[in-house]
Design an enzyme around this catalytic site. Structure first.
Site, PDB file in Angstrom:
ATOM      1  N   SER A 228       1.013  -1.481  -0.066  1.00 25.98           N
ATOM      2  CA  SER A 228      -0.129   0.063   0.282  1.00 25.98           C
ATOM      3  C   SER A 228       0.636   1.125   0.034  1.00 25.98           C
ATOM      4  O   SER A 228       1.878   1.217   0.494  1.00 25.98           O
ATOM      5  CB  SER A 228      -1.240  -0.324   1.035  1.00 25.98           C
ATOM      6  N   LEU A 229       0.460   2.331  -0.457  1.00 23.25           N
ATOM      7  CA  LEU A 229       0.839   3.728  -1.341  1.00 23.25           C
ATOM      8  C   LEU A 229       0.512   4.893   0.208  1.00 23.25           C
ATOM      9  O   LEU A 229       1.060   5.370   0.539  1.00 23.25           O
ATOM     10  CB  LEU A 229       0.682   3.962  -2.113  1.00 23.25           C
ATOM     11  N   SER A 230      -0.612   4.070   0.376  1.00 23.82           N
ATOM     12  CA  SER A 230      -1.222   5.123   1.739  1.00 23.82           C
ATOM     13  C   SER A 230       0.073   5.331   3.169  1.00 23.82           C
ATOM     14  O   SER A 230      -0.310   6.912   3.871  1.00 23.82           O
ATOM     15  CB  SER A 230      -2.177   4.680   2.170  1.00 23.82           C
TER      16      SER A 230
ATOM     17  N   SER B 238      -9.581  -1.091   3.510  1.00 21.15           N
ATOM     18  CA  SER B 238      -8.708  -1.849   2.459  1.00 21.15           C
ATOM     19  C   SER B 238      -9.830  -2.864   2.324  1.00 21.15           C
ATOM     20  O   SER B 238      -9.929  -3.533   3.603  1.00 21.15           O
ATOM     21  CB  SER B 238      -7.592  -1.242   1.488  1.00 21.15           C
TER      22      SER B 238
ATOM     23  N   LYS C 250     -14.051  -3.508   3.161  1.00 16.97           N
ATOM     24  CA  LYS C 250     -14.717  -2.657   2.526  1.00 16.97           C
ATOM     25  C   LYS C 250     -16.157  -2.577   2.300  1.00 16.97           C
ATOM     26  O   LYS C 250     -16.595  -1.637   2.878  1.00 16.97           O
ATOM     27  CB  LYS C 250     -14.291  -1.616   1.384  1.00 16.97           C
TER      28      LYS C 250
ATOM     29  N   ASN D  63     -14.372   3.839   2.922  1.00 15.57           N
ATOM     30  CA  ASN D  63     -12.732   3.117   2.434  1.00 15.57           C
ATOM     31  C   ASN D  63     -12.140   4.507   4.191  1.00 15.57           C
ATOM     32  O   ASN D  63     -10.481   4.408   4.195  1.00 15.57           O
ATOM     33  CB  ASN D  63     -12.260   3.621   1.426  1.00 15.57           C
TER      34      ASN D  63
ATOM     35  N   ASP E 269     -13.161   7.168  -2.312  1.00 16.71           N
ATOM     36  CA  ASP E 269     -12.728   6.519  -3.931  1.00 16.71           C
ATOM     37  C   ASP E 269     -13.101   7.087  -4.892  1.00 16.71           C
ATOM     38  O   ASP E 269     -12.876   7.679  -6.098  1.00 16.71           O
ATOM     39  CB  ASP E 269     -12.804   5.277  -3.644  1.00 16.71           C
TER      40      ASP E 269
ATOM     41  N   GLY F 139     -17.089  -2.382 -15.362  1.00 17.41           N
ATOM     42  CA  GLY F 139     -16.433  -2.748 -14.173  1.00 17.41           C
ATOM     43  C   GLY F 139     -18.018  -2.877 -12.882  1.00 17.41           C
ATOM     44  O   GLY F 139     -19.051  -1.865 -13.241  1.00 17.41           O
ATOM     45  N   ALA F 140     -17.866  -3.476 -12.344  1.00 22.45           N
ATOM     46  CA  ALA F 140     -18.805  -3.068 -11.221  1.00 22.45           C
ATOM     47  C   ALA F 140     -18.524  -3.694  -9.848  1.00 22.45           C
ATOM     48  O   ALA F 140     -19.114  -3.892  -9.020  1.00 22.45           O
ATOM     49  CB  ALA F 140     -20.429  -3.167 -11.969  1.00 22.45           C
ATOM     50  N   GLY F 141     -17.082  -3.388  -9.781  1.00 24.30           N
ATOM     51  CA  GLY F 141     -16.608  -4.321  -8.149  1.00 24.30           C
ATOM     52  C   GLY F 141     -16.536  -2.850  -7.573  1.00 24.30           C
ATOM     53  O   GLY F 141     -16.942  -1.557  -7.888  1.00 24.30           O
TER      54      GLY F 141
HETATM   55  P1  NAD Z   1     -13.128  -6.056  -7.047  1.00 23.07           P
HETATM   56  O1  NAD Z   1     -12.229  -7.776  -7.166  1.00 23.07           O
HETATM   57  O2  NAD Z   1     -14.457  -5.396  -6.712  1.00 23.07           O
HETATM   58  O3  NAD Z   1     -13.782  -5.419  -9.048  1.00 23.07           O
HETATM   59  C1  NAD Z   1     -13.241  -6.036 -10.392  1.00 23.07           C
HETATM   60  C2  NAD Z   1     -14.036  -5.847 -11.367  1.00 23.07           C
HETATM   61  O4  NAD Z   1     -13.124  -6.147 -12.240  1.00 23.07           O
HETATM   62  C3  NAD Z   1     -14.944  -6.646 -11.183  1.00 23.07           C
HETATM   63  O5  NAD Z   1     -15.929  -5.776 -12.150  1.00 23.07           O
HETATM   64  C4  NAD Z   1     -15.123  -7.886 -12.279  1.00 23.07           C
HETATM   65  O6  NAD Z   1     -16.276  -7.864 -13.471  1.00 23.07           O
HETATM   66  C5  NAD Z   1     -13.755  -7.028 -13.175  1.00 23.07           C
HETATM   67  N1  NAD Z   1     -13.255  -8.362 -13.879  1.00 23.07           N
HETATM   68  C6  NAD Z   1     -12.022  -8.660 -13.314  1.00 23.07           C
HETATM   69  N2  NAD Z   1     -11.346  -9.475 -14.762  1.00 23.07           N
HETATM   70  C7  NAD Z   1     -11.918  -9.505 -15.607  1.00 23.07           C
HETATM   71  C8  NAD Z   1     -11.345  -9.969 -16.497  1.00 23.07           C
HETATM   72  N3  NAD Z   1     -10.780 -10.971 -16.548  1.00 23.07           N
HETATM   73  N4  NAD Z   1     -12.235  -8.935 -18.003  1.00 23.07           N
HETATM   74  C9  NAD Z   1     -12.960  -8.187 -17.251  1.00 23.07           C
HETATM   75  N5  NAD Z   1     -13.802  -7.631 -16.592  1.00 23.07           N
HETATM   76  C10 NAD Z   1     -12.532  -8.257 -14.986  1.00 23.07           C
HETATM   77  O7  NAD Z   1     -11.684  -4.687  -7.511  1.00 23.07           O
HETATM   78  P2  NAD Z   1     -11.608  -3.191  -7.265  1.00 23.07           P
HETATM   79  O8  NAD Z   1     -11.536  -2.858  -6.821  1.00 23.07           O
HETATM   80  O9  NAD Z   1     -13.122  -2.314  -8.067  1.00 23.07           O
HETATM   81  O10 NAD Z   1     -10.170  -2.711  -7.926  1.00 23.07           O
HETATM   82  C11 NAD Z   1     -10.498  -3.214  -9.854  1.00 23.07           C
HETATM   83  C12 NAD Z   1      -9.158  -2.439 -10.500  1.00 23.07           C
HETATM   84  O11 NAD Z   1      -9.260  -0.915  -9.695  1.00 23.07           O
HETATM   85  C13 NAD Z   1      -7.935  -3.101  -9.575  1.00 23.07           C
HETATM   86  O12 NAD Z   1      -7.280  -2.874 -10.702  1.00 23.07           O
HETATM   87  C14 NAD Z   1      -7.502  -2.285  -8.289  1.00 23.07           C
HETATM   88  O13 NAD Z   1      -6.170  -1.770  -8.446  1.00 23.07           O
HETATM   89  C15 NAD Z   1      -7.865  -0.624  -8.624  1.00 23.07           C
HETATM   90  N6  NAD Z   1      -8.483   0.608  -7.853  1.00 23.07           N
HETATM   91  C16 NAD Z   1      -7.832   1.603  -8.368  1.00 23.07           C
HETATM   92  C17 NAD Z   1      -7.882   2.667  -7.224  1.00 23.07           C
HETATM   93  C18 NAD Z   1      -7.395   3.833  -7.357  1.00 23.07           C
HETATM   94  O14 NAD Z   1      -7.129   4.828  -5.465  1.00 23.07           O
HETATM   95  N7  NAD Z   1      -6.750   4.469  -8.067  1.00 23.07           N
HETATM   96  C19 NAD Z   1      -9.043   2.571  -6.274  1.00 23.07           C
HETATM   97  C20 NAD Z   1      -9.964   1.065  -6.097  1.00 23.07           C
HETATM   98  C21 NAD Z   1      -8.719   0.331  -6.620  1.00 23.07           C
END
Ligand code: NAD
Length: 293
Positions: free
Chosen positions: A24-26, A71, A75, A96, A111, A135-137
């Site tokens: 983590s960079l935090s 994190s 979360k 977060n 975020d 995406g929907a994570g």
């Molecule tokens: P998560 O596990 O909650 O969600 C993962 C998402 O990626 C889902 O929507 C999933 O369906 C999709 N996914 C995974 N593999 C896939 C594939 N092969 N093809 C298509 N879709 C795919 O993860 P998260 O916490 O939302 O993190 C997602 C990305 O965001 C990570 O790379 C993480 O490092 C980055 N992130 C960046 C920040 C930032 O501050 N810049 C903050 C949080 C997360």
């Protein structure tokens, strides 16, 4: 002159509860900011998973810490352990940043605001715009909700039919039906529908990758297959920041996109928002950028 980096009897604790945590960079970002501002806090990372979370939160309360970041994988699990949630945290279903307000633990999600601030810093005005969001994570959900709160007019959400698809549907439902006083329409599509994805990108102002595609173990990959899907006016952003330039951002540069934004700004500004919640002051972001990026 006082040594501002010193821990003494009045130092207030801020923590980070996550696992794995070593990358983590935090901690570096927050501690250098606290020192630079001469604030008597210390930010410590604690390796905490779901199993230990409830005990740790009880301990944090007993210690009277100022707050903590949360994190993965905590979360969402943290929600029932808190006393109050910000509106964005409620809609997102994730936290977060926790602030201890005189014994009351209040959960926030920074975020989404971090991502939106990174767009603003790049000169993007989101009001009335159309976004295609992949995406929907956790990251994507925070972005979808905050984009709607901040005035984005239309969001086309794409996710493959995996465990996160139901969350895509839920995010759209929250935006379309539950958040009052906004003017935003969200629609969900299957990420495997390439024709639809191409069409939605073609009519969008902003394209956001909030999937893990582009980062290890999917480094070098992109949901968008080639540069012909993009055009110079399209704002292309990625939440991934390791690597700094994902395959998607390479394609955006190849297509001549004027605004190409990586995930570092989101990381920086989510931290700055947390810093403000704990200390009431502004993070020295230029200093952090010089030191870390
Ligand atoms: P998560 O596990 O909650 O969600 C993962 C998402 O990626 C889902 O929507 C999933 O369906 C999709 N996914 C995974 N593999 C896939 C594939 N092969 N093809 C298509 N879709 C795919 O993860 P998260 O916490 O939302 O993190 C997602 C990305 O965001 C990570 O790379 C993480 O490092 C980055 N992130 C960046 C920040 C930032 O501050 N810049 C903050 C949080 C997360």
């Amino acid at each position: 002159m006082a040594d501002l980096g010193r821990i003494d009897g009045r130092t207030k604790l801020i923590g980070l509860l996550a696992t794995p945590i070593g990358h983590s960079l935090s901690p570096a970002m927050q501690n250098m900011s606290l020192r630079e501002r001469g604030l008597n806090y210390a930010y410590m990372a604690f390796e905490v998973g779901n199993q230990q979370l409830a005990d740790v939160v009880t301990g944090m309360r007993a210690l009277g810490v100022r707050g903590f970041n949360v994190s993965m994988p905590n979360k969402t699990k943290i929600l029932p352990l808190l006393d109050e949630l910000s509106p964005a945290a409620q809609f997102t279903g994730a936290v977060n940043t926790v602030v201890n307000e005189n014994g009351k633990l209040v959960g926030h999600i920074t975020d989404g605001t971090g991502y939106m601030r990174a767009l603003k810093e790049a000169g993007v005005d989101v009001v009335g715009k159309k976004m295609t969001l992949m995406g929907a994570g956790g990251a994507a959900t925070a972005i979808a909700i905050q984009a709607a709160l901040d005035g984005v007019a239309e969001i086309s959400i794409f996710n493959r039919e995996d465990d996160f698809y139901h969350r895509a549907l839920k995010n759209a439902q929250i935006i379309n039906e539950e958040i009052e006083g906004i003017n935003c329409k969200a629609t969900v599509y299957n990420l495997d529908d390439a024709d639809r994805l191409r069409e939605e990108i073609a009519t969008s102002d902003i394209l956001t990758n909030a999937t893990g595609v582009g980062m290890k173990p999917l480094e070098g990959e992109s949901v968008v297959p080639d540069a012909s899907w993009l055009r110079p006016e399209l704002i292309v952003s990625d939440v991934v920041y390791i690597p700094r330039k994902t395959r998607l951002l390479e394609l955006a540069e190849e297509a001549g996109c004027a605004k190409v934004i990586n995930g570092l700004g989101m990381m920086l500004w989510q931290g700055a928002a947390a810093f403000k919640l704990w200390t009431g002051g502004d993070m020295p972001v230029e200093y952090v950028k010089e030191q870390m990026f």
